[in-house]
Design a protein around this motif. Sequence first.
Motif, PDB file in Angstrom:
ATOM      1  N   MET A 111       0.853  -1.190   0.000  1.00  0.00           N
ATOM      2  CA  MET A 111       0.000   0.000   0.000  1.00  0.00           C
ATOM      3  C   MET A 111       0.888   1.239   0.000  1.00  0.00           C
ATOM      4  N   MET A 112       0.709   2.081  -1.004  1.00  0.00           N
ATOM      5  CA  MET A 112       1.403   3.358  -0.980  1.00  0.00           C
ATOM      6  C   MET A 112       0.565   4.296  -0.107  1.00  0.00           C
ATOM      7  N   ILE A 113       1.102   4.641   1.046  1.00  0.00           N
ATOM      8  CA  ILE A 113       0.397   5.494   2.001  1.00  0.00           C
ATOM      9  C   ILE A 113       0.904   6.922   1.836  1.00  0.00           C
ATOM     10  N   ALA A 114       0.035   7.808   1.373  1.00  0.00           N
ATOM     11  CA  ALA A 114       0.442   9.202   1.143  1.00  0.00           C
ATOM     12  C   ALA A 114       0.572   9.960   2.456  1.00  0.00           C
ATOM     13  N   SER A 115      -0.379   9.751   3.364  1.00  0.00           N
ATOM     14  CA  SER A 115      -0.380  10.474   4.645  1.00  0.00           C
ATOM     15  C   SER A 115       0.082   9.530   5.751  1.00  0.00           C
ATOM     16  N   ASN A 116       1.344   9.158   5.697  1.00  0.00           N
ATOM     17  CA  ASN A 116       1.847   8.137   6.611  1.00  0.00           C
ATOM     18  C   ASN A 116       1.942   8.604   8.052  1.00  0.00           C
ATOM     19  N   LYS A 117       1.834   9.912   8.297  1.00  0.00           N
ATOM     20  CA  LYS A 117       1.869  10.406   9.672  1.00  0.00           C
ATOM     21  C   LYS A 117       0.485  10.852  10.153  1.00  0.00           C
ATOM     22  N   SER A 118      -0.562  10.516   9.417  1.00  0.00           N
ATOM     23  CA  SER A 118      -1.911  10.817   9.897  1.00  0.00           C
ATOM     24  C   SER A 118      -2.190   9.979  11.137  1.00  0.00           C
ATOM     25  N   SER A 119      -3.075  10.448  11.967  1.00  0.00           N
ATOM     26  CA  SER A 119      -3.347   9.743  13.226  1.00  0.00           C
ATOM     27  C   SER A 119      -3.882   8.345  12.970  1.00  0.00           C
ATOM     28  N   GLY A 120      -4.691   8.181  11.902  1.00  0.00           N
ATOM     29  CA  GLY A 120      -5.242   6.864  11.609  1.00  0.00           C
ATOM     30  C   GLY A 120      -4.161   5.849  11.276  1.00  0.00           C
ATOM     31  N   ILE A 121      -3.192   6.247  10.438  1.00  0.00           N
ATOM     32  CA  ILE A 121      -2.114   5.335  10.062  1.00  0.00           C
ATOM     33  C   ILE A 121      -1.188   5.079  11.246  1.00  0.00           C
ATOM     34  N   VAL A 122      -0.853   6.117  11.999  1.00  0.00           N
ATOM     35  CA  VAL A 122       0.002   5.928  13.173  1.00  0.00           C
ATOM     36  C   VAL A 122      -0.653   4.962  14.153  1.00  0.00           C
ATOM     37  N   ASN A 123      -1.954   5.113  14.382  1.00  0.00           N
ATOM     38  CA  ASN A 123      -2.650   4.199  15.285  1.00  0.00           C
ATOM     39  C   ASN A 123      -2.657   2.777  14.739  1.00  0.00           C
ATOM     40  N   ALA A 124      -2.798   2.668  13.399  1.00  0.00           N
ATOM     41  CA  ALA A 124      -2.773   1.342  12.779  1.00  0.00           C
ATOM     42  C   ALA A 124      -1.415   0.681  12.984  1.00  0.00           C
ATOM     43  N   VAL A 125      -0.349   1.446  12.824  1.00  0.00           N
ATOM     44  CA  VAL A 125       1.000   0.913  13.028  1.00  0.00           C
ATOM     45  C   VAL A 125       1.172   0.441  14.471  1.00  0.00           C
ATOM     46  N   LYS A 126       0.766   1.277  15.404  1.00  0.00           N
ATOM     47  CA  LYS A 126       0.949   0.935  16.816  1.00  0.00           C
ATOM     48  C   LYS A 126       0.087  -0.254  17.232  1.00  0.00           C
ATOM     49  N   SER A 127      -0.979  -0.480  16.502  1.00  0.00           N
ATOM     50  CA  SER A 127      -1.855  -1.607  16.813  1.00  0.00           C
ATOM     51  C   SER A 127      -1.389  -2.899  16.152  1.00  0.00           C
ATOM     52  N   GLY A 128      -0.327  -2.820  15.340  1.00  0.00           N
ATOM     53  CA  GLY A 128       0.228  -4.019  14.735  1.00  0.00           C
ATOM     54  C   GLY A 128      -0.269  -4.339  13.349  1.00  0.00           C
ATOM     55  N   MET A 129      -0.852  -3.385  12.651  1.00  0.00           N
ATOM     56  CA  MET A 129      -1.428  -3.670  11.337  1.00  0.00           C
ATOM     57  C   MET A 129      -0.358  -3.839  10.258  1.00  0.00           C
TER      58      MET A 129
END
Length: 510
Positions: A111-129
């Motif tokens: 997945m090319m993530i354009a807004s990699n520092k958005s709160s949704g993506i950061v939360n996804a990373v921290k949740s193990g996605m």
Amino acid sequence: MNRIQNWKQLRVLGAVSVALTTLIAGCGGQEAAPSDKTPTAVGEKEAPKEPLKLSMMNMYYTAEPPKADNEAVKLIEAHTNAKLDITWVPNSAYNDKINATIAGGELPKIMMIASNKSSGIVNAVKSGMFWEVGPYLKDYPNLSKLNPLVLNNISIDGKIYGIYRSRPVAREGIIYRKDWLDAVGLSEPKTIDDFYNVVKAFATKDPDKNGKDDTFGMYEGRGMNGFQTILAWYGGPNLYGLQDGKVVPDFMTKEYVDALKLYKRMYDEKLINLDFAVVPGTKRQEAVNQGKAGLIISTLDDVNAGFNDLVKANPNAVLDVASRINGPKGERLMLYNGGYVGVYMFPKTSIKTEQELKQILGFLDKLGDKKLQNLFEWGVEGKHFKVENGKPTRTDGKAYETDINSIYQLRYDDGSQTDAGEDAAIVKKYKQMFQRNAEIAIANPAESFESATLAEKGSELTKIVQDARVKYIMGNIDEAGWNQAVDQWRKSGGDKVIEEYTAQYNKQKK
């Protein structure tokens, strides 16, 4: 090119957070430790004979999505021994599509993530996605050479969760009408005063010699694309800087006010378009094309595209670029967007094993090979370029746009292995500027930091500053009014942002 002008605004992908609770359960609690065995890149002897099947989501900027039989994609597949299933999404709808895809649960493997520092993506990373990939990069010839500064900029809690798409770190400057500069008897600007004098001359000295007072010196849009560049000239920080031991936003500095004063002076003297606050950024190139304005501040490589209408209307028009402006602290430019635009990330729901992850990283490593760097840069020999005196020379720009530029967003490499070609003089000039200006690029010390306050109140806080900036330039508030707006920002949550960023900065220093 559009530039994000707000000072670290985090765009929230709302549906991402909603979907997390249903998706994370399938991601697994812990990821496998990196293997000591060197991974096998796709196409090597140990790799499967069958092409690696890869699904991917990426964006496009062209009028139409790339065609299914795109020749360049076929060449990429052949070189990497992969079969690509790419979902192409227009850039204007990209974040919404990412949002909907994550909410739906059917995720591609890349997945090319354009807004990699958005709160949704950061939360996804921290949740193990998403997979953490930092420990694996050293095992790949190309990925191991990724810029450590940029890797730090994309990191979350000090860990790397993707492969960034490289962009020149010092990319912006002035695009101007060289024929107008000659007409008003001035030279390329070297100082801030020079810049102001050029803008004034373009607006007041009839540079097109039509006997009418109908030109602006500089054209600006509502995003105020030139502001951060001018702020750099005055010596200001890149979105955030250090002040009295704290990490503070750029607009709390004297240099920011100095840049505001220059904008206000140009506005008061009608040297820039008075409707800048409501004009889309795309209108800036149109204004130059239509002979309404003499210069814009933009990414320098924009000079190579978007100005065809200028030459059609005025065959004698000549464009040039400038980048190094000497200010109170010398020559400075902002490090552009952290040195990257978007990040390739790898969902655990679609990549189940470490072995598969390594194969996909092997694909990306080969995507950065010299052969494919040249493909992105020049296209196909005999169709898009020919070799003269041992160097590639563009032969069909229109075909290149259709075949190569349409899929350019696949590219993540920095172009360091591409063959130097017989570029047009202006292209050669800005490419040299990209390389030379990297040494004066100013980084954002808070690029990799997170702020819970910004995630919650980012839009509200940013609006306070952006509204006050426009009001100051237009004369609706004075400097005291500007300071009141800064105080409002601080009381509305800004002081908490400073506290959060400063704590992370101090922790990083240890």
